[in-house]
Design an enzyme around this catalytic site. Structure first.
Site, PDB file in Angstrom:
ATOM      1  N   TYR A  80     -13.023   5.855 -14.333  1.00 40.39           N
ATOM      2  CA  TYR A  80     -12.981   4.740 -13.376  1.00 40.39           C
ATOM      3  C   TYR A  80     -13.859   3.590 -13.867  1.00 40.39           C
ATOM      4  CZ  TYR A  80     -13.917   2.267  -8.938  1.00 40.39           C
ATOM      5  OH  TYR A  80     -14.067   1.319  -7.957  1.00 40.39           O
ATOM      6  N   ASP A 136       0.864  -1.185   0.000  1.00 47.57           N
ATOM      7  CA  ASP A 136       0.000   0.000   0.000  1.00 47.57           C
ATOM      8  C   ASP A 136       0.897   1.231   0.000  1.00 47.57           C
ATOM      9  OD1 ASP A 136      -2.192   1.931   0.649  1.00 47.57           O
ATOM     10  OD2 ASP A 136      -3.282   0.100   1.165  1.00 47.57           O
ATOM     11  N   THR A 171     -16.891   2.099   3.407  1.00 48.51           N
ATOM     12  CA  THR A 171     -15.562   2.283   3.982  1.00 48.51           C
ATOM     13  C   THR A 171     -15.481   3.670   4.624  1.00 48.51           C
ATOM     14  OG1 THR A 171     -14.671   3.225   1.942  1.00 48.51           O
ATOM     15  CG2 THR A 171     -14.559   0.821   2.195  1.00 48.51           C
ATOM     16  N   VAL A 226     -19.663   0.082  -0.945  1.00 46.68           N
ATOM     17  CA  VAL A 226     -19.187  -0.413   0.340  1.00 46.68           C
ATOM     18  C   VAL A 226     -18.915   0.769   1.271  1.00 46.68           C
ATOM     19  CG1 VAL A 226     -17.455  -1.813   1.515  1.00 46.68           C
ATOM     20  CG2 VAL A 226     -18.155  -2.380  -0.831  1.00 46.68           C
ATOM     21  N   ASP A 276       4.049   1.841  -4.433  1.00 44.50           N
ATOM     22  CA  ASP A 276       3.154   2.564  -5.334  1.00 44.50           C
ATOM     23  C   ASP A 276       2.853   1.622  -6.484  1.00 44.50           C
ATOM     24  OD1 ASP A 276       1.928   4.111  -7.263  1.00 44.50           O
ATOM     25  OD2 ASP A 276       3.357   5.768  -7.130  1.00 44.50           O
ATOM     26  N   ASN A 313      -6.786  -5.708  -5.395  1.00 39.94           N
ATOM     27  CA  ASN A 313      -7.789  -4.877  -4.734  1.00 39.94           C
ATOM     28  C   ASN A 313      -7.605  -3.374  -4.931  1.00 39.94           C
ATOM     29  OD1 ASN A 313      -9.666  -4.018  -2.398  1.00 39.94           O
ATOM     30  ND2 ASN A 313      -7.649  -3.353  -1.683  1.00 39.94           N
ATOM     31  N   LYS A 327     -13.049  -0.417 -14.694  1.00 41.40           N
ATOM     32  CA  LYS A 327     -13.691  -1.529 -14.009  1.00 41.40           C
ATOM     33  C   LYS A 327     -14.480  -2.418 -14.969  1.00 41.40           C
ATOM     34  CE  LYS A 327     -12.188  -0.874  -9.863  1.00 41.40           C
ATOM     35  NZ  LYS A 327     -11.290  -1.872  -9.235  1.00 41.40           N
TER      36      LYS A 327
END
Length: 258
Positions: free
Chosen positions: A165, A47, A200, A198, A73, A100, A169
């Site tokens: 985006y 991460d 988060t 989700v 990265d 992910n 996807k």
């Protein structure tokens, strides 16, 4: 162990397997990392959130679990593949890959730049392909493995201000199906896990207001919040031999929105 962290299902074949998770320090990724570690897997994750990654690694290892963190990265392909290979050299071949990492930055068409578009592809699509490139040879030698790419319902439900985006996807689905065909003979399964909206910390902070909550209530078939742990449960199934004959598929976890 809290009730939220307690495994709902145990997958004995995951114990001792080496798992690699991109974006594994926060949000959905943090839940994935913890879920796999609690199955006894050697859970390696990267991460750019270095502080959070180090803290998660320390917390899980303090409980007697096996977690390995490295700053990376993932848009720098050479660094990503080097991290994967380093973990494999130290822990053994990667048998489960969870692609992910993502970033759902909003934008409009008028203000879209080539730089933003290319960066969006790098974060949300490109790294998934090149992580797969790094793990497939070691999965072949090990006798198989599971690659879980991460999609999104955003393009299915036509979310506004997310065209770049959503394009990434949507492309993940095609990538998954072709990789599944190319590498199935080697016992490598490739599927797409498709989360809904989700809840988060990031989503709650930036996007989820009263109007958004009403939208969720109207569109989900199931009441309540879709949480990272719901995504993690599907990810465990897809990584384990419980899904031994599942490949080239899209597994949607969205409370029935789509």
């Amino acid at each position: 162990m809290s009730d939220a962290a307690r495994p709902i299902a145990i997958y004995p074949d995951l114990a001792g397997k080496v798992v690699f998770i991109s974006g594994g320090a926060t949000g959905i990724g943090e839940e994935l990392t913890e879920a796999y570690a609690r199955q006894g897997a050697v859970t390696c994750f990267v991460d750019i959130a270095e502080k959070e990654g180090e803290a998660l690694e320390a917390r899980l290892n303090a409980e007697g679990l096996k977690a390995r963190f490295a700053y990376c990265d993932i848009t720098k392909t050479a660094d990503l593949q080097a991290a994967i290979r380093q973990f494999a050299a130290e822990e053994g071949p990667i048998r489960v890959l969870l692609n992910n990492a993502a970033n759902d930055k909003r934008h409009d068409l008028e203000g879209l730049t080539e730089e933003f578009f290319d960066q969006t592809i790098a974060v949300n699509l490109r790294h998934q392909m090149f992580a797969a490139q790094a793990v497939v040879p070691m999965m072949k030698v090990a006798g198989g493995g599971s690659i879980v790419n991460f999609g999104s319902v955003s393009w299915m439900i036509k979310n506004p201000n997310l065209a770049a985006y959503a394009a990434c996807k949507a492309a993940v689905h095609g990538m998954t199906r072709c990789l599944a065909r190319d590498h199935g003979a080697d016992g490598i399964r490739v599927n797409t896990l498709v989360p809904g909206w989700v809840m988060t910390d990031k989503q709650l902070k930036l996007w989820v207001d009263d109007a958004a909550r009403e939208t969720i209530k109207m569109n989900q078939c199931l009441p309540g919040q879709l949480l990272p742990r719901h995504i993690a449960q599907m990810a465990l199934f897809l990584g384990s031999e419980a899904s031994a004959m599942c490949t080239a598929q899209n597994y949607i976890v969205d409370g029935g929105w789509t």
